[in-house]
Design a protein around this motif. Structure first.
Motif, PDB file in Angstrom:
ATOM      1  N   SER A  67       8.592   9.519  -5.210  1.00  0.00           N
ATOM      2  CA  SER A  67       7.814  10.759  -5.129  1.00  0.00           C
ATOM      3  C   SER A  67       6.697  10.755  -6.175  1.00  0.00           C
ATOM      4  O   SER A  67       5.653  11.389  -5.970  1.00  0.00           O
ATOM      5  CB  SER A  67       8.725  11.970  -5.332  1.00  0.00           C
ATOM      6  N   SER A  68       6.899  10.050  -7.276  1.00  0.00           N
ATOM      7  CA  SER A  68       5.848   9.910  -8.286  1.00  0.00           C
ATOM      8  C   SER A  68       4.782   8.926  -7.798  1.00  0.00           C
ATOM      9  O   SER A  68       3.580   9.188  -7.919  1.00  0.00           O
ATOM     10  CB  SER A  68       6.458   9.440  -9.609  1.00  0.00           C
ATOM     11  N   ALA A  69       5.221   7.801  -7.218  1.00  0.00           N
ATOM     12  CA  ALA A  69       4.263   6.846  -6.641  1.00  0.00           C
ATOM     13  C   ALA A  69       3.338   7.555  -5.657  1.00  0.00           C
ATOM     14  O   ALA A  69       2.134   7.275  -5.593  1.00  0.00           O
ATOM     15  CB  ALA A  69       5.018   5.725  -5.927  1.00  0.00           C
ATOM     16  N   ASN A  70       3.902   8.498  -4.906  1.00  0.00           N
ATOM     17  CA  ASN A  70       3.126   9.211  -3.894  1.00  0.00           C
ATOM     18  C   ASN A  70       2.068  10.127  -4.494  1.00  0.00           C
ATOM     19  O   ASN A  70       1.203  10.632  -3.778  1.00  0.00           O
ATOM     20  CB  ASN A  70       4.054  10.042  -2.995  1.00  0.00           C
ATOM     21  N   HIS A  71       2.162  10.380  -5.801  1.00  0.00           N
ATOM     22  CA  HIS A  71       1.151  11.203  -6.482  1.00  0.00           C
ATOM     23  C   HIS A  71       0.349  10.363  -7.475  1.00  0.00           C
ATOM     24  O   HIS A  71      -0.229  10.912  -8.417  1.00  0.00           O
ATOM     25  CB  HIS A  71       1.821  12.389  -7.180  1.00  0.00           C
ATOM     26  N   ASP A  72       0.321   9.061  -7.266  1.00  0.00           N
ATOM     27  CA  ASP A  72      -0.374   8.168  -8.195  1.00  0.00           C
ATOM     28  C   ASP A  72      -1.867   8.132  -7.848  1.00  0.00           C
ATOM     29  O   ASP A  72      -2.244   7.701  -6.752  1.00  0.00           O
ATOM     30  CB  ASP A  72       0.254   6.765  -8.080  1.00  0.00           C
ATOM     31  N   GLU A  73      -2.673   8.578  -8.804  1.00  0.00           N
ATOM     32  CA  GLU A  73      -4.142   8.593  -8.614  1.00  0.00           C
ATOM     33  C   GLU A  73      -4.681   7.195  -8.331  1.00  0.00           C
ATOM     34  O   GLU A  73      -5.737   7.037  -7.731  1.00  0.00           O
ATOM     35  CB  GLU A  73      -4.829   9.119  -9.880  1.00  0.00           C
TER      36      GLU A  73
END
Ligand code: HEM
Length: 426
Positions: free
Chosen positions: A331-337
């Motif tokens: 879920s963090s990867a999915n918000h990686d700029e």
């Protein structure tokens, strides 16, 4: 405090606690500091390395030999003797399925069992999903208020999961309780006094799964995925083993049910939190397929997954010794700029939305992803057509504390039934 490789642990890494409300409410926000400053860190509370960036996570998924999925279904919180004794008393022996199976066993099994997931096979399930969605909406459409989770989104994916697997429809409520217990048992942190109750539920779930499988063995000509597995077992007994079948009978229900129920609840919550976007979707339902992808990216139902390092390795410049356990926060990867421009923006027209890692990636990527997508699209279509005027009711959202499976326990919505489209334009 130091990491297993001897480096100092930062304060934020020491504080990281995925069973806390901060992580539950918004995992990518909770680890934003890590994504930006310390993308791979050691968590002393969890005894795991936590990985937060897109490229690192993808590299880990790509190499399932160095980064084995063997611990994917291991209890993240080791249980005490009493709970272990309870589990043993039920003969509990959940073992390798697909998601936690290493090569060379995994790929032949995945191939042997893939047929039920091809698009032509999945088409058979579509009318049932549509009919269920209509029936459930009929039940509350005149009420002006509903908890979409309790009144629809929990049960339909369970029914679809059972049909897909080939299980008879009985015992829904019991199963519901059991499957939640499995989530807590595997990915949660139950208190010692809860552990025993959870162990009983998991033990019962295990035995129930065995009974259903025995019934299926008597009539393996049925249309479900499990019956298909039983038929494949005749040709490939060393690939489709008894242990696999019993374990999958239990794990498969959770894999297909909770993931999809939570994903739809997360998606509807996100859409209704953006009323302008919801209006656009209602006016142009052809936006739904990409909106589903964007919802899975922005607010997916699997927040993190696990791997164990089998040989000393380096990821993102960090040494990870053999034996290290990894919590990979997809879920963090999915918000990686670094991968998604303006990553926190909810944009249903985003052209790389489907690059999200919510279904994993590579050789273990979710086999059920197209079944899940189909269900989500149908739910959104039915809501958009019949309840375009619904809005979120004021409420606090709660989550079952665990690292991985994430969706609001309730989703209250309200609308004015006088304005139901089927009344105003029948
Ligand atoms: C594997 C997520 C729905 C069956 C996985 C994995 C994830 C995942 C994260 C592990 C991927 C990896 O290790 O690379 C989801 C989500 C779903 C969903 C978010 C819903 C939105 C389903 C459904 C089924 C299913 C409906 C139907 C039976 C499986 C199976 C695997 C798997 C069999 C193991 C594949 C393998 O290891 O080869 N899923 N899943 N999933 N999923 Fe799903």
């Amino acid at each position: 405090e130091r990491t297993p490789t001897g480096c100092p642990v930062s304060q934020r890494a020491a504080d990281f606690d995925p069973f806390e409300n901060g992580y539950q409410q918004d995992p990518p926000e909770y680890v934003r500091w890590a994504r930006e400053q310390e993308p791979i860190f050691w968590s002393p509370k969890l005894n795991y390395w936590v990985v937060t960036r897109y490229d690192d996570i993808k590299a880990i998924f790509r190499d399932n030999i160095t980064f084995s999925p063997a611990i994917a279904l291991e209890k993240i919180t080791p249980t005490g003797d009493e709970a272990n004794a309870v589990l043993a008393s039920y003969g509990f022996a959940l073992n390798r399925t697909l998601v936690n199976e290493d090569e060379p066993a995994h790929m032949p099994r995945r191939r042997a069992l893939m047929h039920s997931f091809i698009p032509e096979e999945l088409k058979h399930h579509e009318p049932m999903v549509r009919e269920l969605a209509r029936e459930y909406v009929d039940r509350f459409i005149d009420d002006g208020r509903a908890d979409l989770v309790d009144q629809m989104l929990w049960e339909i994916p369970l029914t679809v999961a059972l049909h897909f697997l080939g299980v008879p429809e009985e015992d829904m409520d019991t199963l519901r309780k059991y499957s939640i217990a499995h989530t807590v048992n595997t990915w949660g942190r139950p208190k010692p006094e809860e552990q025993v109750a959870v162990a009983h539920a998991v033990g019962n779930f295990w035995q129930y799964a065995g009974k259903v499988l025995d019934k299926m063995r008597e009539n393996p000509e049925g249309g479900g995925w499990m019956q298909y597995g039983l038929r494949r077992q005749r040709e490939l007994p060393e690939v489709v083993t008894d242990s696999y079948l019993h374990s999958m009978m239990m794990a498969g229900i959770v894999a297909a049910h909770e993931t999809t129920a939570n994903a739809t609840a997360n998606a509807m919550k996100l859409l209704l939190q953006h009323p302008d976007v919801w209006r656009e979707v209602c006016e142009d339902p052809s936006l739904i397929p990409n909106a589903v992808e964007e919802c899975l990216r922005h607010n997916g139902s699997v927040a993190a997954w696990r791997r164990i390092v089998t040989a000393d390795a380096q990821v993102g410049g960090v040494d990870l010794p053999a034996g290290s356990k990894l919590l990979i926060v997809t879920s963090s990867a999915n918000h990686d700029e670094g991968h998604f421009a303006d990553a926190d923006l909810f944009d249903i027209r985003r052209d790389n939305a489907s690059d999200h890692l919510t279904f994993g990636y590579g050789s273990h990527q979710c086999m059920g992803k197209n079944l899940a997508r189909m269900e989500m699209q149908i739910f959104l279509e039915e809501f958009a057509r019949r309840l375009p005027h619904m809005r979120l009711a004021p409420q606090q959202f709660s989550y079952v504390p665990n690292t991985s499976f994430r969706g609001p326990e309730h989703l209250w919505v309200e609308w004015d039934p006088k304005h139901n489209p089927e009344r105003t334009q029948p």
